[in-house]
Design an enzyme around this catalytic site. Structure first.
Site, PDB file in Angstrom:
ATOM      1  N   ASP A 122      55.789  68.061  65.117  1.00 19.93           N
ATOM      2  CA  ASP A 122      56.785  67.832  66.173  1.00 19.93           C
ATOM      3  C   ASP A 122      56.436  66.588  66.990  1.00 19.93           C
ATOM      4  OD1 ASP A 122      58.338  70.126  65.633  1.00 19.93           O
ATOM      5  OD2 ASP A 122      56.787  71.362  66.561  1.00 19.93           O
ATOM      6  N   ASP A 179      51.597  75.785  90.077  1.00 22.78           N
ATOM      7  CA  ASP A 179      50.959  74.717  89.298  1.00 22.78           C
ATOM      8  C   ASP A 179      51.914  73.576  89.017  1.00 22.78           C
ATOM      9  OD1 ASP A 179      48.602  75.989  89.312  1.00 22.78           O
ATOM     10  OD2 ASP A 179      48.514  76.442  87.171  1.00 22.78           O
TER      11      ASP A 179
HETATM   12  N1  LIG Z   1      50.940  75.170  77.223  1.00 21.39           N
HETATM   13  C1  LIG Z   1      51.689  74.569  76.313  1.00 21.39           C
HETATM   14  O1  LIG Z   1      52.342  75.175  75.485  1.00 21.39           O
HETATM   15  C2  LIG Z   1      51.748  73.079  76.292  1.00 21.39           C
HETATM   16  C3  LIG Z   1      50.924  72.326  77.114  1.00 21.39           C
HETATM   17  C4  LIG Z   1      51.053  70.943  77.062  1.00 21.39           C
HETATM   18  C5  LIG Z   1      51.984  70.342  76.213  1.00 21.39           C
HETATM   19  N2  LIG Z   1      52.755  71.119  75.429  1.00 21.39           N
HETATM   20  C6  LIG Z   1      53.786  70.534  74.575  1.00 21.39           C
HETATM   21  O2  LIG Z   1      53.316  69.541  73.725  1.00 21.39           O
HETATM   22  C7  LIG Z   1      54.324  68.593  73.611  1.00 21.39           C
HETATM   23  C8  LIG Z   1      53.779  67.343  73.049  1.00 21.39           C
HETATM   24  O3  LIG Z   1      53.575  67.562  71.685  1.00 21.39           O
HETATM   25  P1  LIG Z   1      52.521  66.733  70.861  1.00 21.39           P
HETATM   26  O4  LIG Z   1      52.635  67.146  69.432  1.00 21.39           O
HETATM   27  O5  LIG Z   1      52.657  65.304  71.218  1.00 21.39           O
HETATM   28  O6  LIG Z   1      51.195  67.253  71.486  1.00 21.39           O
HETATM   29  P2  LIG Z   1      50.093  68.209  70.836  1.00 21.39           P
HETATM   30  O7  LIG Z   1      49.513  67.539  69.646  1.00 21.39           O
HETATM   31  O8  LIG Z   1      49.214  68.631  71.950  1.00 21.39           O
HETATM   32  O9  LIG Z   1      50.918  69.463  70.299  1.00 21.39           O
HETATM   33  C9  LIG Z   1      51.564  70.370  71.129  1.00 21.39           C
HETATM   34  C10 LIG Z   1      52.119  71.525  70.312  1.00 21.39           C
HETATM   35  O10 LIG Z   1      53.444  71.774  70.776  1.00 21.39           O
HETATM   36  C11 LIG Z   1      54.293  71.871  69.650  1.00 21.39           C
HETATM   37  N3  LIG Z   1      55.612  71.385  69.993  1.00 21.39           N
HETATM   38  C12 LIG Z   1      55.978  70.143  70.364  1.00 21.39           C
HETATM   39  N4  LIG Z   1      57.297  70.090  70.571  1.00 21.39           N
HETATM   40  C13 LIG Z   1      57.774  71.330  70.307  1.00 21.39           C
HETATM   41  C14 LIG Z   1      59.056  71.904  70.351  1.00 21.39           C
HETATM   42  N5  LIG Z   1      60.114  71.219  70.713  1.00 21.39           N
HETATM   43  N6  LIG Z   1      59.191  73.208  70.032  1.00 21.39           N
HETATM   44  C15 LIG Z   1      58.116  73.933  69.672  1.00 21.39           C
HETATM   45  N7  LIG Z   1      56.878  73.451  69.629  1.00 21.39           N
HETATM   46  C16 LIG Z   1      56.708  72.156  69.948  1.00 21.39           C
HETATM   47  C17 LIG Z   1      53.674  71.002  68.585  1.00 21.39           C
HETATM   48  O11 LIG Z   1      54.095  71.422  67.291  1.00 21.39           O
HETATM   49  C18 LIG Z   1      52.212  71.247  68.802  1.00 21.39           C
HETATM   50  O12 LIG Z   1      51.771  72.354  68.103  1.00 21.39           O
HETATM   51  C19 LIG Z   1      54.877  68.472  74.995  1.00 21.39           C
HETATM   52  O13 LIG Z   1      56.149  67.928  75.012  1.00 21.39           O
HETATM   53  C20 LIG Z   1      54.817  69.891  75.466  1.00 21.39           C
HETATM   54  O14 LIG Z   1      56.023  70.568  75.256  1.00 21.39           O
HETATM   55  C21 LIG Z   1      52.655  72.459  75.455  1.00 21.39           C
HETATM   56  N1  LIG Z   2      53.470  57.084  64.613  1.00 19.33           N
HETATM   57  C1  LIG Z   2      52.661  57.509  65.573  1.00 19.33           C
HETATM   58  N2  LIG Z   2      51.926  56.666  66.307  1.00 19.33           N
HETATM   59  C2  LIG Z   2      51.099  57.077  67.279  1.00 19.33           C
HETATM   60  N3  LIG Z   2      50.942  58.372  67.604  1.00 19.33           N
HETATM   61  C3  LIG Z   2      51.650  59.274  66.915  1.00 19.33           C
HETATM   62  C4  LIG Z   2      52.553  58.896  65.870  1.00 19.33           C
HETATM   63  N4  LIG Z   2      53.102  60.015  65.359  1.00 19.33           N
HETATM   64  C5  LIG Z   2      52.582  61.030  66.063  1.00 19.33           C
HETATM   65  N5  LIG Z   2      51.729  60.599  66.987  1.00 19.33           N
HETATM   66  C6  LIG Z   2      50.957  61.424  67.927  1.00 19.33           C
HETATM   67  O1  LIG Z   2      50.012  62.154  67.163  1.00 19.33           O
HETATM   68  C7  LIG Z   2      49.853  63.456  67.720  1.00 19.33           C
HETATM   69  C8  LIG Z   2      49.943  64.519  66.634  1.00 19.33           C
HETATM   70  O2  LIG Z   2      51.153  64.416  65.972  1.00 19.33           O
HETATM   71  P1  LIG Z   2      51.918  65.658  65.417  1.00 19.33           P
HETATM   72  O3  LIG Z   2      52.222  66.631  66.478  1.00 19.33           O
HETATM   73  O4  LIG Z   2      53.071  65.135  64.644  1.00 19.33           O
HETATM   74  O5  LIG Z   2      50.903  66.258  64.397  1.00 19.33           O
HETATM   75  P2  LIG Z   2      50.151  67.627  64.450  1.00 19.33           P
HETATM   76  O6  LIG Z   2      49.401  67.733  65.725  1.00 19.33           O
HETATM   77  O7  LIG Z   2      49.381  67.735  63.178  1.00 19.33           O
HETATM   78  O8  LIG Z   2      51.338  68.636  64.382  1.00 19.33           O
HETATM   79  P3  LIG Z   2      51.252  70.132  64.898  1.00 19.33           P
HETATM   80  O9  LIG Z   2      51.085  70.011  66.360  1.00 19.33           O
HETATM   81  O10 LIG Z   2      52.555  70.713  64.479  1.00 19.33           O
HETATM   82  O11 LIG Z   2      50.076  70.730  64.229  1.00 19.33           O
HETATM   83  C9  LIG Z   2      50.938  63.599  68.771  1.00 19.33           C
HETATM   84  O12 LIG Z   2      50.335  63.508  70.034  1.00 19.33           O
HETATM   85  C10 LIG Z   2      51.841  62.429  68.569  1.00 19.33           C
HETATM   86  O13 LIG Z   2      52.362  61.903  69.775  1.00 19.33           O
END
Ligand SMILES: NC(=O)c1ccc[n+]([C@@H]2O[C@H](COP(=O)([O-])OP(=O)(O)OC[C@H]3O[C@@H](n4cnc5c(N)ncnc54)[C@H](O)[C@@H]3O)[C@@H](O)[C@H]2O)c1
Ligand SMILES: Nc1ncnc2c1ncn2[C@@H]1O[C@H](COP(=O)(O)OP(=O)(O)OP(=O)(O)O)[C@@H](O)[C@H]1O
Length: 538
Positions: free
Chosen positions: A296, A405
Site C-alpha cells: 500500500d 493523543d
Molecule cells: N497504528 C497504525 O495503524 C498506524 C500508525 C502509523 C501509520 N499508519 C498507516 O501507515 C500509512 C503509511 O503506510 P506506509 O506503507 O507508507 O507505512 P508502513 O510501511 O509503516 O506501513 C503501514 C501499514 O499500513 C498499511 N496500510 C497503508 N495504507 C493502508 C490502507 N489504505 N488500508 C489498509 N492498510 C493500509 C500498509 O499496508 C502497512 O502494512 C499511513 O498512511 C497510516 O495510515 C498506521
Molecule cells: N518508489 C518508492 N520510492 C521511495 N519510497 C517508496 C517507494 N515505494 C514505496 N516506498 C516507501 O517504502 C515503504 C514500504 O513500501 P510498501 O508499503 O509498499 O511495502 P511493504 O512495507 O512491504 O508493504 P506492506 O506494508 O503491505 O507489508 C513505504 O514507506 C513507502 O512510502
C-alpha cells in the site's frame, strides 16, 4: 462592528491608515477588499510603535488583530459559498435547457399524433403523450445526478398545446437555497436557486461502479517500485522486457530503477526517466498507465507524485497486507493484457487537500505548499508528553476540542489504515466523505464522525495549548504546528483511479476479509441447546 447588523459600517483609523468594512448591496463583503483591509490592519500594526506602548494601545492592537482574523474568516466563507452557488446555478441552467427540450419533444410527439392517429380518441392520445413525457422524464433522471423530476413549466401560456390541463397537476413552486453557515450567524447566505415547480430526486449517485474503456491504445506506462526488495527488482525487469517486446510500449521508471536496470543489462537503454521535479509535474501529460510493484505504501507513493490529475494505477501486491493492491504479481501478463485491452473497473479514490496556515500569515491565502493525501492527515502530540489540544471547526462551525493523543482526518480509502487502528469505521473507498477520528481521546464519549465530502475542516492549535502539535501526511512529511497555526483540510478535486481485480465492492470486501480477517470466528457447533431439538422432542 456588529456581525449581526448587516448594514453596519466599521472603520478603524490610525494616522493615514484606515480599515473599513462596508457591506455592499449584494449583502456580502467583497473578498478582495477584505484582503486589502487585512493587509492595511497588518501595516497599521507594524507602524504602531511597540516599545513604550501603553495598555490602551496594546488593547487596541489586539482588537485590530481580532478584526483582521474575522475579516479573513468572512472571506473564506464567502469563497466556498460562492463556489457552491455557482454549481447550483449551473445545475439550474442545465435543468432549464432540458425542460425546454422536453417540451419541444412533447409538442412534436403531439403533432405527429395528430397526423398519424387521426382516428384515435382525444383521451387516448393524451394518455399516450403523458406516457411519452413520463418516459422522457425518467430517462432524464437516469442520466443526471441531481434532477428535478417532473419539473413542469406553466403550460397556461402555451396555446398550441392540447394537453388536458385538468390532468396536468399544478405543483407548488419552491426555492432551493444553498448556503454556508458563518461563524456569527447566517450572514453568509448566498445565491438562491429556484426551480419553477417540481420534485427533487437523486437518480445517479457518485458511488456507482466506474468502468474505464480505452478509446485509443495506451502508449506509455510508468512503473513505480518499492525500494530495497530483490523480488520487486526481478519482477520489474521481467515486466519491463515484456511490456517493451510484446506490447511495444514506452516505459518510464524512477532514476533509481533505471540505474538498477542498466546494471543488470545495457539492453534496458530504452527505459526513460526524468531529471528533476519539474519533469515529474508533467508526467501526467505523458503517462497513460501507472503500475506499482510493492505494498500500500507504494500506491501512496505513486499518488503523491501526481499533484493534479492521476493516470489510472494498476497496483501489484508485493507487500504483506495490500488493501489497495488487488493484482497478483504471478499473473502479471494476464492482468496487464486485460487492463491494456479494457474495459476495466476502477475505484476512484478521493484525496484530501491539506494546507497549513501559520499564525503569522497575513491572510487565508498565504499558505504553505498544499499537500495531497490518499490515506489521511494526522495531527498528534509528536514527542511531547502533554495532551494535544486542538480546536476543530467544520465550515466555520465549532465541532469540538480534541484533548488526547491527536486527531486523524482520513479519506474513505484510509479508513482501513490508521483511522481503523484508532477505532474509526471501515468505509467503502467509493463513498465520498471525510472521517474525523480521535486518537486516544481523554474523554468517555468522543465517538468518531464521518462528514460529507463538501466540508472544509479547520484544526487550530489554540494559544493556551501546552505544546505544539505535529501534522503528518500519509505517515510522512511531519510539520510542526505552533500555537495559532491551523490546518485546513478539504476534498481534493483530482482523485486517484486504481484498477480493480473484480470491481470496487468485491475488491474492498476481499481486502477486509483476507487482509484483516474481518469478523472471523469459528462457526458454532451443531450440538448443544437449540430450539429445533426441543420442538422435535415435544
Ligand atoms: N497504528 C497504525 O495503524 C498506524 C500508525 C502509523 C501509520 N499508519 C498507516 O501507515 C500509512 C503509511 O503506510 P506506509 O506503507 O507508507 O507505512 P508502513 O510501511 O509503516 O506501513 C503501514 C501499514 O499500513 C498499511 N496500510 C497503508 N495504507 C493502508 C490502507 N489504505 N488500508 C489498509 N492498510 C493500509 C500498509 O499496508 C502497512 O502494512 C499511513 O498512511 C497510516 O495510515 C498506521
Ligand atoms: N518508489 C518508492 N520510492 C521511495 N519510497 C517508496 C517507494 N515505494 C514505496 N516506498 C516507501 O517504502 C515503504 C514500504 O513500501 P510498501 O508499503 O509498499 O511495502 P511493504 O512495507 O512491504 O508493504 P506492506 O506494508 O503491505 O507489508 C513505504 O514507506 C513507502 O512510502
Amino acid at each position: 462592528m456588529s456581525p449581526s447588523n448587516p448594514d453596519s459600517t466599521a472603520s478603524f483609523g490610525h494616522g493615514d491608515t484606515s480599515v473599513s468594512c462596508l457591506k455592499p448591496e449584494n449583502g456580502f463583503v467583497d473578498s478582495l477588499s477584505l484582503v486589502h483591509s487585512e493587509k492595511a490592519v497588518e501595516e497599521l500594526l507594524q507602524q504602531t510603535p511597540v516599545e513604550g506602548m501603553d495598555e490602551h494601545l496594546i488593547e487596541f492592537s489586539e482588537a485590530l488583530r481580532t478584526v483582521a482574523k474575522a475579516l479573513r474568516r468572512a472571506a473564506e466563507g464567502k469563497a466556498s459559498a460562492q463556489a457552491e452557488a455557482a454549481e447550483w446555478k449551473r445545475r439550474y441552467e442545465l435543468e432549464k435547457t432540458r425542460n425546454i427540450q422536453m417540451e419541444r419533444k412533447a409538442q412534436i410527439a403531439e403533432q405527429n399524433g395528430n397526423i398519424d392517429c387521426g382516428r384515435v380518441k382525444n383521451s387516448d392520445k393524451q394518455l399516450m403523450q403523458q406516457n411519452e413525457l413520463d418516459k422522457i422524464f425518467d430517462e432524464c433522471c437516469m442520466k443526471h445526478g441531481i434532477c428535478s423530476h417532473e419539473v413542469l413549466r406553466d403550460r397556461g401560456s402555451d396555446s398550441s398545446s392540447n394537453v388536458d390541463r385538468s390532468k396536468m397537476m399544478r405543483k407548488a413552486s419552491f426555492k432551493l437555497s444553498w448556503w454556508c453557515k458563518g461563524e456569527n450567524g447566517d450572514q453568509h447566505k448566498h445565491d438562491i436557486v429556484s426551480f419553477e415547480k417540481g420534485n427533487i430526486t437523486t437518480a445517479e449517485r457518485s458511488s456507482k461502479q466506474i468502468s474505464l474503456k480505452w478509446e485509443s491504445d495506451p502508449q506509455t506506462v510508468l512503473i513505480l517500485t518499492k525500494p530495497n526488495s530483490v523480488s520487486v527488482r526481478i519482477l520489474c525487469a521481467q515486466m519491463v522486457r515484456w511490456l517493451k517486446e510484446k506490447k511495444k510500449l514506452n516505459i518510464y521508471v524512477e532514476p533509481r530503477v533505471r540505474a538498477e536496470l542498466l546494471t543488470e543489462s545495457s539492453d534496458f537503454n530504452y527505459v526513460q526517466t526524468w531529471k528533476d521535479d519539474q519533469e515529474i509535474l508533467l508526467l501526467h501529460t505523458k503517462v497513460d498507465l501507472v503500475i506499482t510493484l510493492g505494498g500500500d505504501g507504494t500506491v501512496l507513493w505513486a499518488a503523491s507524485m501526481f499533484k493534479g490529475p492521476v493516470p489510472p494505477i494498476v497496483p501489484f501486491s508485493l507487500g504483506s497486507l495490500g488493501f489497495m493492491t488487488p493484482f497478483h504479481s504471478e499473473h502479471f501478463k494476464e492482468c496487464l493484457d486485460s487492463v491494456l485491452r479494457g474495459p476495466v473497473s476502477i475505484t476512484l479514490r478521493h484525496r484530501l487537500l491539506c494546507r497549513v496556515i501559520r499564525d503569522a500569515a497575513k491572510n487565508e491565502y498565504e499558505t504553505e505548499e498544499p499537500i495531497l493525501v490518499l490515506n489521511e492527515v494526522t495531527i498528534d502530540r509528536g514527542i511531547s508528553s502533554y495532551l494535544t489540544n486542538l480546536e476543530c471547526y467544520c465550515d466555520n462551525s465549532f465541532v469540538t476540542c480534541v484533548q488526547g493523543d491527536g486527531l486523524i482526518l482520513s479519506t474513505t480509502s484510509g479508513s482501513t489504515a490508521y483511522s481503523l487502528a484508532a477505532g474509526g469505521s471501515m468505509v467503502h473507498p467509493q463513498v465520498p466523505g471525510i472521517l474525523f477520528t480521535p486518537i486516544c481521546p481523554h474523554s468517555l464519549s468522543f465517538r468518531p464522525l464521518i462528514l460529507p465530502e463538501h466540508v472544509t475542516l479547520r484544526i487550530v492549535v489554540p494559544f493556551n495549548s501546552r505544546s505544539p502539535a505535529w501534522a503528518s501526511f500519509d505517515g510522512k512529511d511531519r510539520k510542526q504546528l505552533a500555537a495559532g497555526d491551523a490546518l485546513l483540510c478539504s476534498m481534493a478535486p483530482c482523485p486517484v483511479p486504481t484498477a480493480c481485480q473484480v470491481d470496487s465492492t468485491s475488491d474492498f470486501l476481499s481486502s477486509i476479509l483476507d487482509g484483516l480477517h474481518w469478523n472471523l470466528r469459528k462457526t458454532q457447533s451443531f450440538d448443544g441447546p437449540r430450539e429445533l431439538q426441543d420442538i422435535i422432542q415435544i
